[in-house]
Design an enzyme around this catalytic site. Structure first.
Site, PDB file in Angstrom:
ATOM      1  CB  CYS A   1      -0.992  -0.063   1.156  1.00 46.98           C
ATOM      2  SG  CYS A   1      -2.433   0.955   0.862  1.00 46.98           S
TER       3      CYS A   1
ATOM      4  CG  HIS B   1      -3.237  -3.145   4.053  1.00 47.97           C
ATOM      5  ND1 HIS B   1      -2.345  -2.496   4.876  1.00 47.97           N
ATOM      6  CD2 HIS B   1      -3.846  -2.190   3.332  1.00 47.97           C
ATOM      7  CE1 HIS B   1      -2.419  -1.199   4.663  1.00 47.97           C
ATOM      8  NE2 HIS B   1      -3.316  -0.976   3.730  1.00 47.97           N
TER       9      HIS B   1
ATOM     10  CD  GLU C   1      -0.739  -5.402   6.460  1.00 50.42           C
ATOM     11  OE1 GLU C   1      -0.592  -5.908   5.324  1.00 50.42           O
ATOM     12  OE2 GLU C   1      -1.046  -4.204   6.628  1.00 50.42           O
TER      13      GLU C   1
HETATM   14  N1  GLN Z   1      -3.713   6.411   0.826  1.00 51.13           N
HETATM   15  C1  GLN Z   1      -2.423   6.178   1.414  1.00 51.13           C
HETATM   16  C2  GLN Z   1      -1.347   6.983   0.689  1.00 51.13           C
HETATM   17  O1  GLN Z   1      -1.572   7.485  -0.370  1.00 51.13           O
HETATM   18  C3  GLN Z   1      -2.060   4.710   1.414  1.00 51.13           C
HETATM   19  C4  GLN Z   1      -3.086   3.935   2.213  1.00 51.13           C
HETATM   20  C5  GLN Z   1      -2.571   2.722   2.896  1.00 51.13           C
HETATM   21  O2  GLN Z   1      -1.356   2.493   3.031  1.00 51.13           O
HETATM   22  N2  GLN Z   1      -3.473   1.934   3.436  1.00 51.13           N
HETATM   23  O3  GLN Z   1      -0.280   7.145   1.192  1.00 51.13           O
END
Ligand code: GLN
Length: 200
Positions: free
Chosen positions: A79, A174, A176
């Site tokens: 992410c 994610h 995890e």
């Molecule tokens: N929206 C976040 C970003 O742009 C990432 C979201 C996440 O890691 N769950 O940094």
């Protein structure tokens, strides 16, 4: 036992550590550059990519990580961690330091308000035949991949959500936050291969 770090500046450090342990690896929380040396690889958790980037700079981790990535150190970004490993970021903040290294264009917050969070079961042959449960939270999307990038998973509509380029692994989602440690196992195998190519 092989040791893999989890960057402990922000995000799901405990959950990633639990998954690594399940994959048969010793997890180590990382905050300082000197801690990188003893590790076979590093996971960068989700969170807020601008904040993590700024913290990396403040903790003097940004340049050492950029160099380590260039030298083949395995890193897995989930992410926000994926945003940090991409060479190009759409919707980047004004001051958004990144590590880079992967020939990708990613778009931050790509799923819009209606679908800020959702779960999906993904086909991901690299981790086996059984679908992989994935949790997306304000997730970024991979919009373009370079020729060296291997696409590992897509959503049913074809959008790319997991990819690998040599020592670097990224997922929009994610893993995890599920009970399935296969992706952590996959990353552990990457780390083992990077350490001892002859053994694999
Ligand atoms: N929206 C976040 C970003 O742009 C990432 C979201 C996440 O890691 N769950 O940094």
């Amino acid at each position: 036992m092989m040791r893999i770090g989890v960057l402990a500046l922000q995000g799901d450090v405990r959950e990633h550590s639990r998954m690594l342990a399940e994959a048969g690896v010793e997890p180590v929380s990382v905050k300082w550059p000197r801690e990188l040396a003893a590790l076979a690889g590093l996971i960068i958790p989700g969170g807020e990519s601008t904040t993590i980037g700024k913290l990396l700079r403040r903790f003097d981790l940004l340049a050492p990580l950029q160099q380590a990535v260039r030298e083949g150190f395995p890193v897995y970004g989930t992410c926000a961690g994926m945003i940090l490993l991409a060479d190009r970021v759409e919707g980047a903040g004004v001051d958004q330091p990144t590590i880079g290294g992967m020939d990708l264009t990613v778009r931050r917050n790509a799923f819009g308000r209606q679908r800020e969070s959702f779960e999906a079961d993904l086909d991901m042959p690299a981790v086996g035949d059984r679908p992989l449960p994935a949790v997306f939270i304000r997730a970024p999307l991979i919009e373009e991949v370079g020729p060296e990038v291997e696409v590992l998973a897509r959503l049913p509509d074809g959008r790319v959500v997991a990819a690998r380029q040599a020592n670097l692994l990224v997922t929009s989602f994610h893993p995890e936050l599920t009970n399935d440690a296969r992706l952590h196992g996959y990353f552990a195998a990457m780390c083992a291969a990077a350490r001892d190519p002859a053994a694999v």
